[in-house]
Design a protein around this motif. Structure first.
Motif, PDB file in Angstrom:
ATOM      1  N   PHE A  39      12.639  -3.177  -3.935  1.00  0.00           N
ATOM      2  CA  PHE A  39      12.948  -2.266  -5.031  1.00  0.00           C
ATOM      3  C   PHE A  39      12.907  -2.977  -6.379  1.00  0.00           C
ATOM      4  O   PHE A  39      13.236  -4.162  -6.491  1.00  0.00           O
ATOM      5  CB  PHE A  39      14.337  -1.659  -4.831  1.00  0.00           C
ATOM      6  N   GLY A  40      12.530  -2.234  -7.401  1.00  0.00           N
ATOM      7  CA  GLY A  40      12.696  -2.694  -8.770  1.00  0.00           C
ATOM      8  C   GLY A  40      14.163  -2.637  -9.155  1.00  0.00           C
ATOM      9  O   GLY A  40      15.003  -2.140  -8.394  1.00  0.00           O
TER      10      GLY A  40
ATOM     11  N   TYR B 293      12.452   6.635  -6.462  1.00  0.00           N
ATOM     12  CA  TYR B 293      13.717   7.260  -6.123  1.00  0.00           C
ATOM     13  C   TYR B 293      14.506   7.564  -7.382  1.00  0.00           C
ATOM     14  O   TYR B 293      14.454   6.827  -8.360  1.00  0.00           O
ATOM     15  CB  TYR B 293      14.555   6.329  -5.230  1.00  0.00           C
TER      16      TYR B 293
ATOM     17  N   VAL C 125       5.991  -1.802  -0.680  1.00  0.00           N
ATOM     18  CA  VAL C 125       6.162  -2.303   0.685  1.00  0.00           C
ATOM     19  C   VAL C 125       5.803  -3.783   0.760  1.00  0.00           C
ATOM     20  O   VAL C 125       4.801  -4.231   0.215  1.00  0.00           O
ATOM     21  CB  VAL C 125       5.265  -1.517   1.660  1.00  0.00           C
ATOM     22  N   LYS C 126       6.641  -4.539   1.462  1.00  0.00           N
ATOM     23  CA  LYS C 126       6.357  -5.934   1.820  1.00  0.00           C
ATOM     24  C   LYS C 126       6.414  -6.006   3.340  1.00  0.00           C
ATOM     25  O   LYS C 126       7.494  -5.952   3.913  1.00  0.00           O
ATOM     26  CB  LYS C 126       7.388  -6.865   1.201  1.00  0.00           C
ATOM     27  N   ILE C 127       5.285  -6.066   3.950  1.00  0.00           N
ATOM     28  CA  ILE C 127       5.139  -6.069   5.419  1.00  0.00           C
ATOM     29  C   ILE C 127       5.828  -4.817   5.968  1.00  0.00           C
ATOM     30  O   ILE C 127       5.252  -3.753   5.963  1.00  0.00           O
ATOM     31  CB  ILE C 127       5.711  -7.356   6.040  1.00  0.00           C
ATOM     32  N   ASP C 128       7.063  -4.926   6.455  1.00  0.00           N
ATOM     33  CA  ASP C 128       7.729  -3.762   7.021  1.00  0.00           C
ATOM     34  C   ASP C 128       9.004  -3.404   6.265  1.00  0.00           C
ATOM     35  O   ASP C 128       9.887  -2.749   6.797  1.00  0.00           O
ATOM     36  CB  ASP C 128       8.059  -3.999   8.493  1.00  0.00           C
ATOM     37  N   LYS C 129       9.102  -3.846   5.005  1.00  0.00           N
ATOM     38  CA  LYS C 129      10.293  -3.569   4.217  1.00  0.00           C
ATOM     39  C   LYS C 129       9.903  -3.069   2.834  1.00  0.00           C
ATOM     40  O   LYS C 129       8.817  -3.361   2.335  1.00  0.00           O
ATOM     41  CB  LYS C 129      11.126  -4.845   4.066  1.00  0.00           C
ATOM     42  N   LEU C 130      10.826  -2.335   2.230  1.00  0.00           N
ATOM     43  CA  LEU C 130      10.654  -1.906   0.847  1.00  0.00           C
ATOM     44  C   LEU C 130      11.337  -2.913  -0.077  1.00  0.00           C
ATOM     45  O   LEU C 130      12.470  -3.316   0.177  1.00  0.00           O
ATOM     46  CB  LEU C 130      11.277  -0.535   0.619  1.00  0.00           C
TER      47      LEU C 130
ATOM     48  N   ASN D 190       0.796  -1.224   0.000  1.00  0.00           N
ATOM     49  CA  ASN D 190       0.000   0.000   0.000  1.00  0.00           C
ATOM     50  C   ASN D 190       0.830   1.276   0.000  1.00  0.00           C
ATOM     51  O   ASN D 190       0.310   2.365   0.237  1.00  0.00           O
ATOM     52  CB  ASN D 190      -0.961   0.004   1.188  1.00  0.00           C
ATOM     53  N   TYR D 191       2.128   1.168  -0.274  1.00  0.00           N
ATOM     54  CA  TYR D 191       2.972   2.354  -0.333  1.00  0.00           C
ATOM     55  C   TYR D 191       3.993   2.153  -1.434  1.00  0.00           C
ATOM     56  O   TYR D 191       4.664   1.115  -1.482  1.00  0.00           O
ATOM     57  CB  TYR D 191       3.664   2.587   1.016  1.00  0.00           C
TER      58      TYR D 191
ATOM     59  N   GLY E 289       7.456  -0.111   9.868  1.00  0.00           N
ATOM     60  CA  GLY E 289       6.457  -0.570   8.919  1.00  0.00           C
ATOM     61  C   GLY E 289       6.812  -0.369   7.478  1.00  0.00           C
ATOM     62  O   GLY E 289       6.071  -0.758   6.598  1.00  0.00           O
ATOM     63  N   GLY E 290       7.945   0.230   7.200  1.00  0.00           N
ATOM     64  CA  GLY E 290       8.388   0.390   5.816  1.00  0.00           C
ATOM     65  C   GLY E 290       7.600   1.394   5.023  1.00  0.00           C
ATOM     66  O   GLY E 290       7.866   1.598   3.838  1.00  0.00           O
TER      67      GLY E 290
ATOM     68  N   PHE F 260      14.355   4.254  -9.537  1.00  0.00           N
ATOM     69  CA  PHE F 260      13.912   3.012  -8.912  1.00  0.00           C
ATOM     70  C   PHE F 260      12.501   3.167  -8.382  1.00  0.00           C
ATOM     71  O   PHE F 260      12.176   4.169  -7.730  1.00  0.00           O
ATOM     72  CB  PHE F 260      14.813   2.633  -7.735  1.00  0.00           C
TER      73      PHE F 260
ATOM     74  N   GLN G 221      17.474   9.420  -4.008  1.00  0.00           N
ATOM     75  CA  GLN G 221      16.696  10.496  -3.420  1.00  0.00           C
ATOM     76  C   GLN G 221      15.229  10.286  -3.767  1.00  0.00           C
ATOM     77  O   GLN G 221      14.892  10.042  -4.926  1.00  0.00           O
ATOM     78  CB  GLN G 221      17.153  11.846  -3.969  1.00  0.00           C
ATOM     79  N   LEU G 222      14.348  10.380  -2.771  1.00  0.00           N
ATOM     80  CA  LEU G 222      12.912  10.248  -3.025  1.00  0.00           C
ATOM     81  C   LEU G 222      12.446  11.412  -3.888  1.00  0.00           C
ATOM     82  O   LEU G 222      12.731  12.574  -3.604  1.00  0.00           O
ATOM     83  CB  LEU G 222      12.139  10.259  -1.713  1.00  0.00           C
TER      84      LEU G 222
ATOM     85  N   ARG H  33       0.266   6.426  -2.099  1.00  0.00           N
ATOM     86  CA  ARG H  33      -0.326   5.410  -1.240  1.00  0.00           C
ATOM     87  C   ARG H  33      -1.560   4.855  -1.918  1.00  0.00           C
ATOM     88  O   ARG H  33      -2.140   5.492  -2.801  1.00  0.00           O
ATOM     89  CB  ARG H  33      -0.643   5.995   0.139  1.00  0.00           C
TER      90      ARG H  33
END
Lengths: 110, 114
Positions: free
Chosen positions: A100-101, A36, A93-98, A31-32, B98-99, A89, A45-46, A51
């Motif tokens: 990346f492509g 970058y 989000v996967k649970i609590d991690k990002l 959901n996020y 939570g990422g 890039f 850099q973002l 969301r």
């Protein structure tokens, strides 16, 4: 688990043209979705994020669209300039991690 | 690169040697992350820490170790067990867990094997 695919791997455009980079994700719970920009030899850099409760977000020449049904999201850069040249890039989000492509190298020719 | 510093910019490792990469942040962020970047493979998560004195393995933790004794610092040690350490290492931090909070990256450390 989450998997993020990014296309194309390289993209060359003429200054002033638009550039579009696409990403797909596998986990419908994601959901996020941040994007970058990474210049040579520097950290990412973002530049924009979105969301899952919105379908589109815009910031000047940069926009991101999200299609939750199809599980893909895209970065749109309009009126490209040579300083837009970098590696971009996407991530999800996967649970609590990002996750990346694999990145897109954008070259803008004057 | 915000308030995140990484040192050194370049690091050389000899066979069988452990090396430690430094990451410091003055953003008062709770969460910190270490990523490895190889050409054509994007960023892969090595370790992450959501709070002081706690950390979790990422997707490629083998051959690496970390500590989180202070909120501002999250050093990464590349041990001799990591057989292919040549890569660009990036540290990041974020406000929360939570990422889903923006991650801010440092300038990176390039590790080369002699």
């Amino acid at each position: 688990g989450e998997n993020v695919e990014q296309h194309p791997s390289t993209l060359s455009v003429q200054e002033g043209d638009s550039a579009v980079i696409k990403c797909t994700y596998s986990d419908s719970a994601s959901n996020y979705f941040p994007w970058y920009k990474q210049e040579l030899g520097k950290g990412p850099q973002l530049i924009i994020d979105i969301r899952s409760n919105v379908g589109e977000k815009k910031d000047q020449r940069i926009a991101v669209t999200l299609n939750k049904t199809a599980k893909h999201f895209s970065l749109h850069i309009t009126e490209t300039q040579p300083e837009d040249s970098a590696v971009y890039f996407c991530a999800a989000v996967k649970i609590d991690k990002l996750i990346f492509g694999t990145g897109t190298r954008l070259q803008v020719f004057p | 690169d915000g308030g995140i510093t990484q040192s050194p910019k370049y690091l050389f490792r000899k066979e069988g040697q452990n090396v430690t990469l430094s990451c410091e942040q003055n953003l008062n962020h709770d969460a910190m992350y270490w990523y490895r970047q190889d050409p054509g493979q994007g960023l892969r998560l090595i370790y992450y820490s959501q709070i002081v004195n706690d950390f979790q393995k990422g997707d490629i933790a083998e051959g690496y170790s970390v500590s989180r004794e202070k909120k501002e610092s999250f050093p990464l040690t590349v041990t001799s067990a990591q057989k292919n350490p040549t890569a660009f290492y990036l540290c990041a931090s974020s406000t929360g867990q939570g990422g889903q909070e923006t991650q801010y990256f440092g300038p990176g450390t390039r590790l080369l094997v002699l």
